[in-house]
Design an enzyme around this catalytic site. Sequence first.
Site, PDB file in Angstrom:
ATOM      1  N   SER A   1      -3.823  26.954  33.859  1.00 53.68           N
ATOM      2  CA  SER A   1      -3.609  27.218  32.441  1.00 53.68           C
ATOM      3  C   SER A   1      -3.269  25.960  31.648  1.00 53.68           C
ATOM      4  O   SER A   1      -2.426  25.970  30.752  1.00 53.68           O
ATOM      5  CB  SER A   1      -2.494  28.260  32.248  1.00 53.68           C
ATOM      6  OG  SER A   1      -2.580  28.857  30.978  1.00 53.68           O
TER       7      SER A   1
ATOM      8  N   LYS B   1      -7.253  35.809  34.178  1.00 56.64           N
ATOM      9  CA  LYS B   1      -6.322  34.956  33.422  1.00 56.64           C
ATOM     10  C   LYS B   1      -5.141  35.753  32.878  1.00 56.64           C
ATOM     11  O   LYS B   1      -5.289  36.896  32.451  1.00 56.64           O
ATOM     12  CB  LYS B   1      -7.061  34.277  32.256  1.00 56.64           C
ATOM     13  CG  LYS B   1      -6.278  33.153  31.599  1.00 56.64           C
ATOM     14  CD  LYS B   1      -6.239  31.927  32.481  1.00 56.64           C
ATOM     15  CE  LYS B   1      -5.239  30.893  31.967  1.00 56.64           C
ATOM     16  NZ  LYS B   1      -3.819  31.283  32.174  1.00 56.64           N
TER      17      LYS B   1
ATOM     18  N   SER C   1      -2.880  32.746  26.345  1.00 52.54           N
ATOM     19  CA  SER C   1      -3.743  31.918  27.198  1.00 52.54           C
ATOM     20  C   SER C   1      -4.969  32.616  27.765  1.00 52.54           C
ATOM     21  O   SER C   1      -5.814  31.957  28.384  1.00 52.54           O
ATOM     22  CB  SER C   1      -2.927  31.330  28.361  1.00 52.54           C
ATOM     23  OG  SER C   1      -2.185  30.219  27.913  1.00 52.54           O
TER      24      SER C   1
ATOM     25  N   LYS D   1      -8.391  31.110  27.162  1.00 47.85           N
ATOM     26  CA  LYS D   1      -9.050  30.109  28.003  1.00 47.85           C
ATOM     27  C   LYS D   1     -10.267  30.664  28.748  1.00 47.85           C
ATOM     28  O   LYS D   1     -11.098  29.903  29.247  1.00 47.85           O
ATOM     29  CB  LYS D   1      -8.038  29.515  28.975  1.00 47.85           C
ATOM     30  CG  LYS D   1      -7.012  28.646  28.250  1.00 47.85           C
ATOM     31  CD  LYS D   1      -5.795  28.335  29.085  1.00 47.85           C
ATOM     32  CE  LYS D   1      -4.829  27.480  28.245  1.00 47.85           C
ATOM     33  NZ  LYS D   1      -3.438  27.638  28.652  1.00 47.85           N
TER      34      LYS D   1
END
Length: 389
Positions: free
Chosen positions: A115, A221, A60, A63
């Site tokens: 997320s 993140k 993730s 992102k």
Amino acid sequence: MLLFRTTITILILTLIFPLQAFGEGQDHITLNSEAAVLIDANSGEVIYDKYGDQTMYPASITKIITAIVAIEEGNLDDTVTVSEEARSVSGTRVYLEPGEKVSMETLVKGLLINSGNDAGVAIAEHIDGSVEAFSERMNRFVKEKVGVEDTHFENPHGLYDAEHVTTAQDMAKITQYAMQNESFREIAATKQMKWEGESWDTTIYNHHKLVRQREDVTGVKNGFVSQSGFTLVTSATQDNIDLIAVTLKANTADAAYKDTEALLDYGFDNFQTYTVEADYDTYEFGDSKFVLEDDYVFTAEKNLNWHHNVNERGQLVITDDEGETIDTHELTEIVQASATDKSQTNKEKPQTKTNQISLWGTIIGIAVLVVVLFVIKTIRKRRKRRFFY
């Protein structure tokens, strides 16, 4: 001979120990993560590197790219209509519903803070019509705008795909680029946010726990899929330096966070960002003059006494009190025209170094030709004499 042996030894050590990046302290850092990088966010200098160029699965942290592309190449004021495809994506979500209308800005917040994989698909479809087309945009973006070469994306959320890969070094550079955008920085640093959706009315909390736990952490993140292990990208700032840490494929989330804090502590304890200001004072070497057109930042040990000057190659040279070179940077040479040149500016172009080289090349060529013709003529005379005798 001694110098030759020393040089060979240094080259061999460099090949054997390629992970040495900056300073001796990093030898004592033991990380669980398979790959990691720590950089100065302002200078881009690599402070720590553990297999930073190794190809890995990002999960993730993908992102980060989706968000900066949406901010810079989309419109945060747009209203996005959620599709069935976005609604049905697996993994972490913000529980969007088909037909639900959400602002692009809200989707980017749901993407980075919570997320949301569904938010990522909704963004991709709104901007380019499909996940595939948006993924191509992501790849163009990181190559053309950020300048990385070892990253390839197949989706906007980071769910596993064998071709969806990056490196710790690339992610550090991508994050450095993204954090220069004010909107991105603000969203990435958000600790919590009220979420009011058609099917989900709640408060979302930033999934990167250090954003909520440490005041010096400003984003960005975390990620996980089984193939990638636990991945984490972190930005942090203190008075002496701004840092970006990337850790890839830790065994557990706790291990990723411990690795990250070890890297941040190492960076903050040992290094500092310094600035040579572009004050337009000229640097002189012999008859040549140079100027620093923009501020130049560099990374070095903390509390360093440093000096700067120019060398014969027209480089800004930064040294410590012992005269050891810390860093170098190319300066711009000031071309000074003579009085004669100035009077002839409108009549002819000044002779450049390239022109001078071409002139010498022509002269040498003519000289060689003359010698060759002379030799040929001499040989012919000799042959002619042998014939008559």
